[in-house]
Write an enzyme that holds these catalytic residues in place. Structure first.
Site, PDB file in Angstrom:
ATOM      1  CE  LYS A  58       7.972   2.924  80.543  1.00  0.00           C
ATOM      2  NZ  LYS A  58       6.991   1.889  80.099  1.00  0.00           N
ATOM      3  CE1 TYR A  81       5.595   5.511  76.146  1.00  0.00           C
ATOM      4  CE2 TYR A  81       5.141   6.855  78.072  1.00  0.00           C
ATOM      5  CZ  TYR A  81       5.760   5.759  77.494  1.00  0.00           C
ATOM      6  OH  TYR A  81       6.542   4.921  78.249  1.00  0.00           O
ATOM      7  CG  ASN A  87       6.519  -1.694  80.855  1.00  0.00           C
ATOM      8  OD1 ASN A  87       6.682  -0.542  81.265  1.00  0.00           O
ATOM      9  ND2 ASN A  87       6.157  -1.969  79.615  1.00  0.00           N
ATOM     10  CG  HIS A 134      10.858   4.429  76.805  1.00  0.00           C
ATOM     11  ND1 HIS A 134       9.873   4.102  75.898  1.00  0.00           N
ATOM     12  CD2 HIS A 134      11.777   5.148  76.118  1.00  0.00           C
ATOM     13  CE1 HIS A 134      10.189   4.620  74.721  1.00  0.00           C
ATOM     14  NE2 HIS A 134      11.338   5.263  74.830  1.00  0.00           N
ATOM     15  CD  GLU A 142      11.861   7.372  72.121  1.00  0.00           C
ATOM     16  OE1 GLU A 142      10.826   6.788  71.783  1.00  0.00           O
ATOM     17  OE2 GLU A 142      12.828   6.782  72.667  1.00  0.00           O
TER      18      GLU A 142
HETATM   19  P1  DAT Z   1       7.510  -0.351  74.824  1.00  0.00           P
HETATM   20  O1  DAT Z   1       7.514   0.393  76.135  1.00  0.00           O
HETATM   21  O2  DAT Z   1       7.998  -1.770  74.980  1.00  0.00           O
HETATM   22  O3  DAT Z   1       8.204   0.386  73.708  1.00  0.00           O
HETATM   23  P2  DAT Z   1       5.005   0.408  73.530  1.00  0.00           P
HETATM   24  O4  DAT Z   1       5.747   1.538  72.891  1.00  0.00           O
HETATM   25  O5  DAT Z   1       4.188  -0.471  72.654  1.00  0.00           O
HETATM   26  O6  DAT Z   1       5.974  -0.525  74.397  1.00  0.00           O
HETATM   27  O7  DAT Z   1       4.009   1.003  74.639  1.00  0.00           O
HETATM   28  C1  DAT Z   1       4.453   2.025  75.525  1.00  0.00           C
HETATM   29  C2  DAT Z   1       3.981   1.693  76.905  1.00  0.00           C
HETATM   30  O8  DAT Z   1       2.560   1.709  76.937  1.00  0.00           O
HETATM   31  C3  DAT Z   1       4.353   0.295  77.386  1.00  0.00           C
HETATM   32  O9  DAT Z   1       5.635   0.274  77.970  1.00  0.00           O
HETATM   33  C4  DAT Z   1       3.281  -0.010  78.362  1.00  0.00           C
HETATM   34  C5  DAT Z   1       2.072   0.687  77.784  1.00  0.00           C
HETATM   35  N1  DAT Z   1       1.261  -0.223  76.981  1.00  0.00           N
HETATM   36  C6  DAT Z   1       1.497  -0.635  75.721  1.00  0.00           C
HETATM   37  N2  DAT Z   1       0.558  -1.488  75.277  1.00  0.00           N
HETATM   38  C7  DAT Z   1      -0.322  -1.614  76.304  1.00  0.00           C
HETATM   39  C8  DAT Z   1      -1.529  -2.348  76.500  1.00  0.00           C
HETATM   40  N3  DAT Z   1      -2.019  -3.121  75.546  1.00  0.00           N
HETATM   41  N4  DAT Z   1      -2.144  -2.226  77.694  1.00  0.00           N
HETATM   42  C9  DAT Z   1      -1.655  -1.438  78.670  1.00  0.00           C
HETATM   43  N5  DAT Z   1      -0.529  -0.715  78.563  1.00  0.00           N
HETATM   44  C10 DAT Z   1       0.133  -0.797  77.398  1.00  0.00           C
HETATM   45 MG    MG Z   2       7.695   2.020  72.614  1.00  0.00          MG
END
Ligand code: DAT
Ligand code: MG
Length: 151
Positions: free
Chosen positions: A9, A49, A112, A115, A126
């Site tokens: 990212k 997303y 973080n 992805h 994806e």
């Molecule tokens: P991942 O990236 O581990 O697959 P995800 O698909 O649940 O996680 O969410 C996508 C991204 O969105 C994640 O990398 C960071 C952001 N995100 C997720 N939950 C969040 C939250 N509660 N607050 C802020 N950002 C969040």
């Molecule tokens: Mg995810």
């Protein structure tokens, strides 16, 4: 053989972690199938997303992922989806396992770093969203039998 989709990212790119991310996945033994360095459009970000649309963090997430270039990749190997998720660590860097990339380089959920697809079905979606079929390279690596084969 499984394929998974991986993104370094914008924060990972800005912090010079493209090489670190690739090196970890490559050294583990997975095989690179496709790679593209690009600035993500708002449309691609929204499609990637889509599952998070409507959530409180969604707008910020779209702004973040479109804020600077990313490195998009496809990696292949047995159980590639789960292996790469494990290597990246869980979503919140503070809860990610020591040795995972999000643990070793991250602090907050909004930065973080990477992805990785969370299921085989989502990986297929994806990969199709980010890469044309002709951008994915089917190739035999000389070391494959020493890394992929069971006895
Ligand atoms: P991942 O990236 O581990 O697959 P995800 O698909 O649940 O996680 O969410 C996508 C991204 O969105 C994640 O990398 C960071 C952001 N995100 C997720 N939950 C969040 C939250 N509660 N607050 C802020 N950002 C969040
Ligand atoms: Mg995810």
């Amino acid at each position: 053989m499984e394929r998974t989709f991986v993104l370094v990212k914008p924060d990972g790119v800005q912090r010079g972690l493209i090489g670190e991310t690739i090196a970890r996945i490559e050294k583990r033994g997975l095989k690179l199938v496709a790679a593209r360095f690009l600035q993500v459009s708002p449309e691609l970000a929204r499609r990637h997303y889509a599952e998070h649309e409507g959530k409180g963090f969604y707008d910020g997430l779209i702004r973040y992922i479109t804020s600077a270039p990313v490195m998009a990749m496809v990696w292949e190997g047995p159980n590639a989806v789960a292996l790469v998720r494990q290597m990246m660590g869980v979503t919140r860097p503070g809860e990610a396992a020591p040795g995972s990339l999000r643990h070793d380089f991250g602090i907050v959920i909004g930065r973080n770093l990477t992805h990785a697809s969370d299921s085989v079905d989502n990986a297929a979606k994806e990969i199709a969203l980010w890469f044309k079929p002709e951008e994915q390279v089917d190739w035999k690596r000389a070391l494959d039998p020493w890394i992929f084969e069971d006895n």
